[in-house]
Write an enzyme that holds these catalytic residues in place. Sequence first.
Site, PDB file in Angstrom:
ATOM      1  N   HIS A 163       6.442  20.440 -10.136  1.00 47.61           N
ATOM      2  CA  HIS A 163       5.513  19.589  -9.398  1.00 47.61           C
ATOM      3  C   HIS A 163       5.744  19.683  -7.891  1.00 47.61           C
ATOM      4  O   HIS A 163       4.801  19.876  -7.107  1.00 47.61           O
ATOM      5  CB  HIS A 163       5.652  18.139  -9.872  1.00 47.61           C
ATOM      6  N   HIS A 209      -1.990  19.803  -7.890  1.00 51.04           N
ATOM      7  CA  HIS A 209      -2.326  19.595  -9.299  1.00 51.04           C
ATOM      8  C   HIS A 209      -3.164  20.751  -9.840  1.00 51.04           C
ATOM      9  O   HIS A 209      -3.036  21.136 -11.001  1.00 51.04           O
ATOM     10  CB  HIS A 209      -3.074  18.274  -9.477  1.00 51.04           C
ATOM     11  N   ARG A 238      -3.189   3.723  -0.185  1.00 52.05           N
ATOM     12  CA  ARG A 238      -2.197   4.382  -1.039  1.00 52.05           C
ATOM     13  C   ARG A 238      -2.591   5.813  -1.386  1.00 52.05           C
ATOM     14  O   ARG A 238      -1.741   6.637  -1.735  1.00 52.05           O
ATOM     15  CB  ARG A 238      -1.986   3.549  -2.314  1.00 52.05           C
ATOM     16  N   LYS A 282       7.329   4.560   1.444  1.00 54.38           N
ATOM     17  CA  LYS A 282       6.478   4.292   0.284  1.00 54.38           C
ATOM     18  C   LYS A 282       6.302   2.792   0.075  1.00 54.38           C
ATOM     19  O   LYS A 282       5.219   2.324  -0.277  1.00 54.38           O
ATOM     20  CB  LYS A 282       7.047   4.938  -0.988  1.00 54.38           C
ATOM     21  N   GLU A 292       8.444  16.030  -1.787  1.00 56.44           N
ATOM     22  CA  GLU A 292       7.899  14.682  -1.619  1.00 56.44           C
ATOM     23  C   GLU A 292       8.501  13.993  -0.393  1.00 56.44           C
ATOM     24  O   GLU A 292       7.838  13.186   0.264  1.00 56.44           O
ATOM     25  CB  GLU A 292       8.151  13.837  -2.874  1.00 56.44           C
ATOM     26  N   ASN A 299      -1.102  11.014  -1.813  1.00 58.64           N
ATOM     27  CA  ASN A 299      -1.528  12.199  -2.560  1.00 58.64           C
ATOM     28  C   ASN A 299      -1.653  13.442  -1.673  1.00 58.64           C
ATOM     29  O   ASN A 299      -2.201  14.457  -2.111  1.00 58.64           O
ATOM     30  CB  ASN A 299      -2.877  11.931  -3.247  1.00 58.64           C
ATOM     31  N   GLU A 322      -3.893   1.248  -5.307  1.00 59.10           N
ATOM     32  CA  GLU A 322      -4.555   2.483  -4.880  1.00 59.10           C
ATOM     33  C   GLU A 322      -6.060   2.308  -4.694  1.00 59.10           C
ATOM     34  O   GLU A 322      -6.871   3.080  -5.191  1.00 59.10           O
ATOM     35  CB  GLU A 322      -4.271   3.625  -5.875  1.00 59.10           C
ATOM     36  N   ARG A 366       3.459  -8.524 -23.762  1.00 58.98           N
ATOM     37  CA  ARG A 366       2.594  -8.669 -22.582  1.00 58.98           C
ATOM     38  C   ARG A 366       3.369  -8.630 -21.265  1.00 58.98           C
ATOM     39  O   ARG A 366       2.899  -9.122 -20.251  1.00 58.98           O
ATOM     40  CB  ARG A 366       1.750  -9.946 -22.666  1.00 58.98           C
ATOM     41  N   HIS A 394      -1.448  16.909  -3.091  1.00 55.09           N
ATOM     42  CA  HIS A 394      -1.502  16.809  -4.543  1.00 55.09           C
ATOM     43  C   HIS A 394      -2.801  17.328  -5.154  1.00 55.09           C
ATOM     44  O   HIS A 394      -2.797  17.777  -6.302  1.00 55.09           O
ATOM     45  CB  HIS A 394      -1.261  15.362  -4.981  1.00 55.09           C
ATOM     46  N   LYS A 396       3.677   2.420 -10.710  1.00 50.69           N
ATOM     47  CA  LYS A 396       2.812   3.222 -11.574  1.00 50.69           C
ATOM     48  C   LYS A 396       3.578   3.568 -12.848  1.00 50.69           C
ATOM     49  O   LYS A 396       4.668   4.128 -12.795  1.00 50.69           O
ATOM     50  CB  LYS A 396       2.380   4.509 -10.870  1.00 50.69           C
TER      51      LYS A 396
END
Length: 363
Positions: free
Chosen positions: A268, A255, A244, A230, A188, A248, A240, A124, A251, A146
């Site tokens: 990417h 994507h 946040r 960041k 980025e 993106n 998010e 956990r 993106h 993340k």
Amino acid sequence: MKRVEKVKVELGRRSYEILVGRQLLVQIGESLATLGKGRRALVVTNPLVWDLYGSEVEKGLREAGFSWRVAILPDGEEYKTLESVQTLYDQALVAGLDRQSWIVAVGGGVVGDMAGFAAATFMRGINFVQVPTTLLAQVDSSVGGKTGVNHPKGKNLIGAFYQPRLVVSDIDSLNSLPEREWAAGLAEVVKYGMIWNEFFFEFLEQNKEGIWQRQAQPVQEMVKASCSIKAQVVSQDEQEQGLRAILNFGHTFGHGLEALGQYREWKHGEAVAVGMVMASRLAVRAGWLKEAALERLERLLTAFNLPVRAPGVDPEALWQAMLYDKKGEEGRLTFILPDRIGGVKIVKELDRQLILAAIAEVV
């Protein structure tokens, strides 16, 4: 030039530091020991990274009195699966980890995502440290908590927000990156200047040659500034729910390009670079961004050997691919669009024909 710079991610009891500097890998054990937890660790990495840096990491752990086990996972997005995480659970049990122990991710974003998810769910939740060795990981994926793995139906569909106790970014590890990987990470970096800080964007413009040549001083300043931006965003919106989302920028289009290329044609960062140009072109068409700002963005991306066009891409096909992006909400796409260099807005309602017209200008 300072040997090590520190950036604080302010999240109350879950706050942590990002260390940015040179020759930090060999001091990883000392860095962990200062946090006062256990002395057992599972090091998660891939074959290439471990061949390059394993001896330094092990020396640092040994000198700080750690016992450790190394879990070497295959390299590649296709291995970012629950099966790989199961392997990490097995290795953690063999290593005798308990709740005071550590999982140490040494590698790029794939390693960090999987190791973080394993740390979030083993017993956990146990202590976790990110040791990113790619530019993309140092400025982006290692910061913010993340974690996750892919599902056959999509990328990063299984995961958790789980903050590391520490991030250690040794910029010396960036010297081994192939040129294309270096460029992809710089996309980025440019993003941070566009969404948050015009002074940082200007720093990138003024130091583009030194950055491209990987000179230590501008690279260290660049990584530190990117992490700081960041960290500011994550500190205000950890999970998010609002702000946040600006991370993106580029993106949604990017994507879609990755999906059209079946995740083989585009790196990417390359897709994000073109995605930022598409988003900026859309902002120009909507009357929010001046053409001169878009031209500055294109010049900087080109200086970093990044694409600014997607020749041969069908706008309608890209639109359909974008609709499957996980950042769409109930069939609606969210766009992050700049209104100046250093600022963006979150836009949820835009005319489809306007979007297709913007895409058509970039393909």
